[in-house]
Design a protein around this motif. Structure first.
Motif: not given
Length: 124
Positions: A33-36, A39-53, A55-62
């Motif tokens: 899986t590859m993705g993004w 991290q904004a200043p003063g915040k934790g790391r937030e899931f943005v998006a990912a793709i399964s190489t 199946t091609g499935e993709t998911q996104y943060g809200d």
């Protein structure tokens, strides 16, 4: 080892678009899986998006659903993140990530490899 190098970040205005790229090199896996994350200043790391190489499935943060699109060019082993309708709250360092296997996870700790990140700044 897998090396990831992000590019394409910069300073844009609200409503603009930007495309990030991530060039992957080194050891590769048959299924991963590859993705993004970001991290904004003063915040934790937030899931943005990912793709399964496999199946091609993709998911996104809200917070980016409907505005961002993740894609991959298998021939170039490059991952992309097309970001449209950017908002000031999208300002962050964006990291390219890779994890073993194809199950997409929203948890940063599940990703085995990280790039150094690219800064995206959106002005209002």
């Amino acid at each position: 080892q897998v090396q990831l190098v992000e590019s394409g970040g910069g300073l844009v205005q609200a409503g603009d678009s930007l495309r990030l790229s991530c060039a992957a090199s080194g050891r590769t896996f048959d299924t991963y899986t590859m993705g993004w994350f970001r991290q904004a200043p003063g915040k934790g790391r937030e899931f943005v998006a990912a793709i399964s190489t496999s199946t091609g499935e993709t998911q996104y943060g809200d917070s980016v659903q409907g505005r961002f699109t993740v894609s991959k060019n298998n021939a170039k082993n490059t991952l992309y993140l097309q970001m449209n309708s950017l908002k000031p709250e999208d300002t962050a360092v964006y990291y390219c990530v890779v994890k073993h296997l194809t199950h997409i996870s929203y948890y940063a700790g599940d990703y085995n490899y990280w790039g150094r990140g690219t800064q995206v700044t959106v002005s209002s």
